[in-house]
Scaffold this motif. Structure first.
Motif: not given
Lengths: 793, 275
Positions: A647-648, A775, B185, B187, B196, B255, B258, B262
């Protein structure tokens, strides 16, 4: 080879895990670097640098009353630009100006030098200068640099190419029997080297000695001296270069910089010490650029995995100028000759172009082109293996040069001196637990996927005269010299022209001397980093020091030993040829005399010397070359286990194994240190480091917030296993391994990522492997699948 | 990389600092962790810096029961180390511990971070999700403080509701009720980086607070509508983000989706842990 080899595991000679002599200085903050030094009356230097990648300079205007503090190119009377001309036919030479006069060719190029009592004030001065430019289209993409409509970086050239090369060895014949043909394109990003300490220098004119003294953070002081002599038109005797403690080199600090030439000129002109400390922004934008390659590569193989031939077109983005002393063509020369790696093949074809772009000159970084070619070759091999549905280890075993073939001359005429490559592969596969990982992969279902990757390569190190002459590099290394001098108190001074800045040479060369003549390493002093004290040397580069300087120290100490024995023989009334030097003593049977006493006799009690004593005394200069100058070939197999977050696009390193053969290890802890440090930099290449440019040639990372170095938290606990196959070429069987660690990681990690993504049919083909690239690869594979299934429907 | 010349003064009182702000030539500085690098790169050239990091008025942390008031010059490290009350139990402490790296946390302050309003900064999203309130001292208000919800205080990237003479004096963080849950959460590819993408969720049924914030958008955090439906899985993370920030490119939406997924998973896990 030396009689003591392997006999002193627990002592302080060759093979001992001795703590480094230099650690007290380095680990306790006691080192002295350029930035720690000040001279009376010193001025700080700051440069006005080009804000544009490609532009004509229309006018340069100094602020009022700055005739003695602001300098343009026109003020550098009698100074020549820097030229590094390849000896190969077809090379287009460039002249790197000390300060740009009519044109700038990359962002960060020097335009004006500004002097003030402090760096901040000098920077203030740079802002007051008025320059007018006529901006030109920039050549920012090496793959387009040869286009007909591309702007010319050097207008007197017919195309933006320093040099092209072509090699074809039995290619057409070899590919005829191919069952599979696999073609890929690969890229390695432009990087910066980023030693902890940047460049730095203090130039001063010594009126008394009539000598220019340059203190410079360099790894090659003698070469800097020769370069300065050419640019400033001074005799070598008028130049002394001192390299104090240097905080990492990695290749960048072997380069003669325009900043050095400029500072030296100003120090002489003004008769004042001038200091320049490169800051991180200058370093990233203008200084330490490296690594940028592009490959189109095709592998031809038989169904059983036998590699028949490799065909490659490679471009190296050499930037705007050919740098001194390695030139713009070292990378491409290595690409063409090292690409086949440790493998057998029947045919090989490779074309290379060293192209000029509006970027800073590309400089040789630890591993030089080996990192790129290992990436291209090893990732291609895995693609072929997937195509043939065989394992990565199987295709490698099928094609590696076998131990019974050693020594082996490969398809590009590289002489592999010794080793067991398949054994290294076998051990790495076992150590990473390939079987366990394959089982683990069978069970995985989630959005995080495990992958495992291998890379195997050999590292030509300490390659000498014929290799560098053959590559056309303007600097060709010859004999390496060392001076061994017994001091009146029985201590030993070793003088070498290489420089130690993290390699541990103050310790390892002392260990070699200890093995030769038994003097306690605590009483051995390595003198290095000063052209006034040391014999001429090309310096520290190319994984050469432990082989070349080590060999020279060994040879010099052996000669010194003979002279010690001769005096000792006289004092002991014994046959000198039967005397053994150990533990600081000259021994024969039950009688002995200390080496200190021998030294005292020569220096302070000459009345006791024999009449026929060697008048050259207890100071020896010896020169050394390896048996063949084709280089030692250390080799390694890297194996890595990764987790890829689908996903990342995030890649995590779970485990990392390196099986390494450095030949005879002079100090295993120092070898480990070299491998760890190199691997960290290789992981940077693989995952993080990238200097991007926009279409106008502007660098997009100018601080470490944008230029991502690997952090401690990004690194796994690397596990190293050693093999120890002595080289038949070097004095003690040792091989150069200084760069090895930095070569393997991009290939191994890319292979591991591709292994994790293989269930999607996705492959990454560029480093660094950023989340965006992962990705993109996943997205591309998904779209291809959809198109395919669409076609099927 | 040396700054252009500037004056530097340590403020002895808030009044004193505010007087120095008049005229717009000077800038306040508390931790100097964002401003410092910008000064060195000569990207900002204030005439003078007024250092308010040591002002007693800005270093107080007061517990009012239903909320805790953090003086603006409270450092990240003081929150991380539990040297000041954390009304959320340990949520603020955990968030603080992952801001940049320790050297930054030693000097960086919560007020400095909010007033700088970097879109990717931790306190910017965390304070938004925790329904915190900014307390602002204007030049003519004396001791009276103006209050603004954080989501109104931060008006855009690097931009706040602070007027030219205003000082961010403190931040009020409400104390969550029983059964409240929290997820945050973010990233970051490497330790110490700005995020990010990030998502924070506060579920505080006792105080009737349910908030989902998305950060690191290059603007102020987005507070998602229909948080209960998102929590219940009726609105998917990607749909929620498409509604909230339709103008963003698809990679960015993915992104942040996600990040939201999470954070939701984290929240669900915590529920199970508590059960």
């Amino acid at each position: 080879m030396d009689k003591n080899l392997g006999a002193e595991e627990q002592g302080m000679g060759i093979g001992a895990r001795l703590e480094r002599k230099e650690d007290d200085r380095y680990l306790n903050g006691k080192g002295r670097y350029i930035a720690d030094m000040r001279l009376p009356g010193m001025l700080e230097l700051a440069f006005l640098r080009s804000p544009m990648a490609h532009a004509r300079i229309l006018s340069q205007t100094k602020p009022d009353a700055t005739e003695n503090t602001v300098f343009f190119a026109r003020d550098l009377e009698g100074v020549s630009g820097i030229r590094a001309v390849s000896g190969l036919p077809g090379f287009r030479p460039s002249t790197q100006p000390i300060l740009a006069e009519d044109k700038v060719r990359h962002v960060g190029e020097l335009i004006a030098a500004c002097l003030a009592p402090s760096r901040a004030l000098a920077e203030d001065l740079t802002e007051q200068i008025d320059i007018t430019f006529d901006e030109l289209p920039a050549v920012h993409d090496m793959t387009k640099a040869r286009n007909k409509d591309a702007a010319l970086v050097h207008e007197d050239w017919d195309e933006n190419v320093f040099l092209e090369s072509a090699v074809d060895i039995n290619f057409e014949a070899a590919v005829a029997q191919a069952d599979v043909i696999v073609r890929r394109e690969f890229k390695t990003a432009r990087q910066c080297m980023a030693p902890i300490e940047g460049r730095g220098l203090i130039a001063a004119w010594d009126r008394n000695l009539e000598v220019l003294t340059l203190h410079s953070a360099t790894q090659m002081p003698h070469i800097v001296r020769t370069g300065l002599s050419e640019c400033l038109k001074l005799d070598h005797g008028q130049i002394r270069v001192i390299a104090p403690d240097v905080g990492g080199g990695f290749g960048y600090k072997g380069i003669l910089l325009p900043e050095e030439v400029c500072a030296c000129f100003l120090a002489m002109k003004l008769d004042r010490p001038i200091r320049w400390i490169e800051d991180r922004r200058e370093h990233l934008i203008a200084g330490a650029n490296c690594r940028e390659h592009s490959y189109e590569i095709t592998g031809y193989a038989k169904a059983d995995g036998e590699l028949l031939a490799v065909d490659c077109s490679a471009i190296v983005d050499s930037g705007a100028y050919s740098s001194y002393p390695f030139s713009a063509c070292l990378e491409a020369a290595q690409v063409a000759s090292i690409l086949p790696g440790p493998y057998l093949m029947q045919g090989y074809r490779c074309k290379t172009w060293s192209v000029a772009t509006n970027k800073p000159p590309i400089l040789p970084f630890r591993g030089v082109a080996r990192t790129g070619v290992c990436f291209a070759m090893e990732v291609l091999l895995d693609s072929i293996a997937r195509e043939l549905k065989i394992t990565p280890e199987a295709i490698r075993h099928r094609n590696l040069v076998r131990p019974e073939q050693m020594p082996f001359t490969n398809i590009t005429n590289k002489f592999f001196d010794s080793g067991d490559y398949p054994e290294a592969l076998k051990r790495a596969v076992a150590a990473i637990d390939m079987t366990g990982i394959r089982a683990e992969q069978q069970a995985q279902i989630g959005r995080t996927r495990i992958g495992v990757g291998l890379s195997i390569f050999c590292e030509q190190g300490a390659h000498g005269t014929s290799v560098y002459h053959g590559w056309g590099i303007p600097m060709v290394p010859g004999f390496e010299q060392a001076i061994a001098r017994l001091t009146p108190d029985g201590g030993l001074e070793l003088r070498v022209g290489v420089h130690s800045h993290g390699q541990g040479l103050e310790t390892t060369l002392a260990q070699i001397a200890n093995s030769e003549i038994g003097i306690d390493t605590k009483k051995i002093k390595l003198v290095h980093g000063d052209t006034a004290y040391t014999p001429y040397s090309t310096g520290t580069w190319g994984s050469r020091c432990i082989v070349m300087a080590g060999g020279a120290v060994g040879t010099a100490c052996a000669s010194l030993g003979e002279r010690i024995c001769k005096i000792a023989g006289h004092l002991l009334q014994a046959d000198p040829s039967k005397i053994i030097l150990e533990d600081g003593m000259a021994r024969i049977g039950n009688s002995a005399i200390s080496i200190e006493e021998v030294a005292k006799t020569w220096y302070l009690k000459p009345q006791l010397l024999p009449d026929d004593v060697d008048p050259r005394g207890l100071e020896v200069v010896e020169g050394y070359k390896t048996v063949k100058d084709t280089g030692t070939f250390s080799y390694a197999c890297h194996a890595v286990k990764v987790a890829v977050d689908l996903d990342l696009g995030h890649v995590r390193l779970l485990d990392y194994v390196i099986v390494e053969d450095a030949g005879t290890m002079i100090n295993p802890m120092v070898v480990d240190g070299q491998v760890y440090g190199g691997a960290a930099q290789g992981i940077g290449t693989a995952l993080f480091e990238e200097m991007c440019f926009d279409a106008s040639g502007q660098p997009l990372a100018s601080t470490l917030a944008d230029y991502h170095l690997p952090l401690a938290s990004d690194l796994p606990a690397i596990r190293i296993e050693h093999m120890e196959t002595p080289s038949p070429l070097s004095r003690f069987g040792q091989k150069g391994i200084g760069e090895s660690g930095a070569i393997g990681p991009p290939a191994a990690i890319a292979n591991a990522v591709n292994d994790a993504l293989s269930f999607l049919g996705a492959e990454v083909s560029e480093v660094p492997i950023t989340p965006e690239r992962v990705l993109a690869a996943v997205g591309f594979a998904r779209r291809s699948q959809q198109t395919k299934s669409g076609d099927a429907a | 990389m040396k700054p252009a010349p500037f004056n530097y003064a340590v403020a002895h009182s808030l009044d004193n600092a505010q007087k120095a702000l008049a005229g717009g030539q000077n800038k306040l500085v508390s931790g100097n962790q964002s401003l410092g690098p910008m000064l060195n790169l000569r990207l900002t050239r204030p005439t003078g810096l007024i250092d308010i990091a040591q002002l007693t008025d800005l270093r107080q942390v007061e517990d009012f029961g239903d909320r805790v008031r953090f003086g603006a010059a409270t450092t990240h490290a003081e929150i991380e180390d539990g040297l000041v009350t954390d009304p959320t139990g340990h949520w603020m402490c955990d968030a603080a511990a992952n801001i940049a790296y320790r050297a930054v946390r030693n000097r960086g302050t919560i007020g400095g971070s909010l007033a700088h309003a970097d879109p990717a900064a931790d306190w910017v999203i965390v304070m938004t999700a925790l329904c915190a309130t900014a307390l602002i001292r204007g030049s003519d208000q004396g001791a009276d403080l103006r209050t603004l919800p954080i989501e109104d205080f931060i008006t855009g990237p690097y931009s706040t509701a602070l007027g030219p003479d205003d000082v961010l004096a403190a931040i009020d963080v409400p104390r969550p009720g029983k059964g409240a849950r929290w997820a945050y959460w973010k990233y970051t590819r490497q330790v110490g980086e700005f995020a990010k993408a990030s998502a924070a969720i506060l579920s505080d049924p006792e105080n009737n607070r349910l908030r989902i914030a998305i950060g690191a958008l290059g603007r102020q955090p987005a507070i998602l509508s229909q948080p209960q439906a998102i929590l219940d899985g009726q609105v998917s993370p990607i749909d929620a983000l498409q509604n909230a920030i339709p103008d963003q490119p698809v990679e960015t939406l993915n992104l942040h989706a996600v990040a939201l997924s999470r954070a939701l998973a984290q929240l669900a896990e915590r529920k199970e842990n508590e059960a």
